[in-house]
Write a protein that holds these residues in place. Sequence first.
Motif, mmCIF file in Angstrom:
data_model
loop_
_atom_site.group_PDB
_atom_site.id
_atom_site.type_symbol
_atom_site.label_atom_id
_atom_site.label_comp_id
_atom_site.label_asym_id
_atom_site.label_seq_id
_atom_site.Cartn_x
_atom_site.Cartn_y
_atom_site.Cartn_z
ATOM 1 N N SER A 46 -14.340 -4.249 -9.888
ATOM 2 C CA SER A 46 -14.706 -2.869 -10.241
ATOM 3 C C SER A 46 -13.847 -1.955 -9.391
ATOM 4 O O SER A 46 -13.795 -2.116 -8.175
ATOM 5 N N PHE A 47 -13.171 -1.017 -10.042
ATOM 6 C CA PHE A 47 -12.302 -0.125 -9.279
ATOM 7 C C PHE A 47 -12.155 1.215 -9.965
ATOM 8 O O PHE A 47 -12.602 1.410 -11.100
ATOM 9 N N GLU A 48 -11.527 2.160 -9.255
ATOM 10 C CA GLU A 48 -11.342 3.506 -9.797
ATOM 11 C C GLU A 48 -9.878 3.777 -10.079
ATOM 12 O O GLU A 48 -9.006 3.316 -9.334
ATOM 13 N N ARG A 65 -0.025 -9.203 -6.147
ATOM 14 C CA ARG A 65 0.036 -9.134 -4.687
ATOM 15 C C ARG A 65 -1.015 -9.985 -3.994
ATOM 16 O O ARG A 65 -0.788 -10.456 -2.890
ATOM 17 N N LEU A 66 -2.207 -10.107 -4.598
ATOM 18 C CA LEU A 66 -3.267 -10.776 -3.841
ATOM 19 C C LEU A 66 -4.057 -11.840 -4.604
ATOM 20 O O LEU A 66 -4.383 -12.884 -4.048
ATOM 21 N N THR B 23 -12.242 -10.522 -0.641
ATOM 22 C CA THR B 23 -11.184 -10.087 -1.562
ATOM 23 C C THR B 23 -11.219 -8.567 -1.723
ATOM 24 O O THR B 23 -10.179 -7.907 -1.719
ATOM 25 N N ALA B 26 -9.763 -6.967 1.349
ATOM 26 C CA ALA B 26 -8.310 -7.130 1.399
ATOM 27 C C ALA B 26 -7.629 -6.149 0.449
ATOM 28 O O ALA B 26 -6.616 -5.532 0.791
ATOM 29 N N LEU B 27 -8.204 -5.986 -0.764
ATOM 30 C CA LEU B 27 -7.609 -5.064 -1.741
ATOM 31 C C LEU B 27 -7.713 -3.624 -1.247
ATOM 32 O O LEU B 27 -6.782 -2.826 -1.410
ATOM 33 N N LEU B 30 -5.094 -2.916 1.160
ATOM 34 C CA LEU B 30 -3.778 -2.707 0.540
ATOM 35 C C LEU B 30 -3.692 -1.336 -0.137
ATOM 36 O O LEU B 30 -2.663 -0.989 -0.725
ATOM 37 N N TYR B 32 -5.969 -0.057 -2.589
ATOM 38 C CA TYR B 32 -6.547 0.088 -3.933
ATOM 39 C C TYR B 32 -7.981 0.609 -3.833
ATOM 40 O O TYR B 32 -8.715 0.254 -2.916
ATOM 41 N N SER B 33 -8.379 1.447 -4.817
ATOM 42 C CA SER B 33 -9.732 2.016 -4.826
ATOM 43 C C SER B 33 -10.722 1.031 -5.436
ATOM 44 O O SER B 33 -11.315 1.291 -6.484
ATOM 45 N N VAL B 34 -10.896 -0.092 -4.755
ATOM 46 C CA VAL B 34 -11.764 -1.146 -5.279
ATOM 47 C C VAL B 34 -13.198 -0.924 -4.807
ATOM 48 O O VAL B 34 -13.433 -0.618 -3.636
#
Lengths: 83, 83
Positions: A46-48, A65-66, B23, B26-27, B30, B32-34
């Motif tokens: 889930s992300f924005e 990347r991951l 995870t 980690a994101l 980096l 990211y808007s997780v």
Amino acid sequence: MKYHAKVYVSLKKGYSDPEGEATASALQGLGYSVLEVRSSKAYEVSFEAETREEAEAALDEMCRRLLTNPTKDDYSFELSETR
Amino acid sequence: MKYHAKVYVSLKKGYSDPEGEATASALQGLGYSVLEVRSSKAYEVSFEAETREEAEAALDEMCRRLLTNPTKDDYSFELSETR
């Protein structure tokens, strides 16, 4: 905007998959007519992001990347918008 | 008839998922808007059955007997016929 993605990570064809092979043997031992099993990994993320294009680009980048090893893994994802 | 199924196994809600949490961190690290990551397991199973009903019943049984732990896992599958 919020997005929800299902990411599937599986080994590229040609890489041996001992977990899948063991699972196939176990299922055959239980009497099922199983031909092959491939094991893989999945993530729900889930992300924005501002737009759908941006979301797709960000997710693809996260995969490279991951979440996956591009040398040995194939990946695919399904992206949906949520509230 | 040959069938191909994708089986997804994820932890039931309420079970902590340290891999997913790591995870997500980690994101976020980096950039990211997780918001959340849930990790899960997938299997691709190729098997034989007489009819679609029989295939669904066999697959459901395989999931309950071997592929999942009904106490802590939820599962779903997509079944398709192949040649």
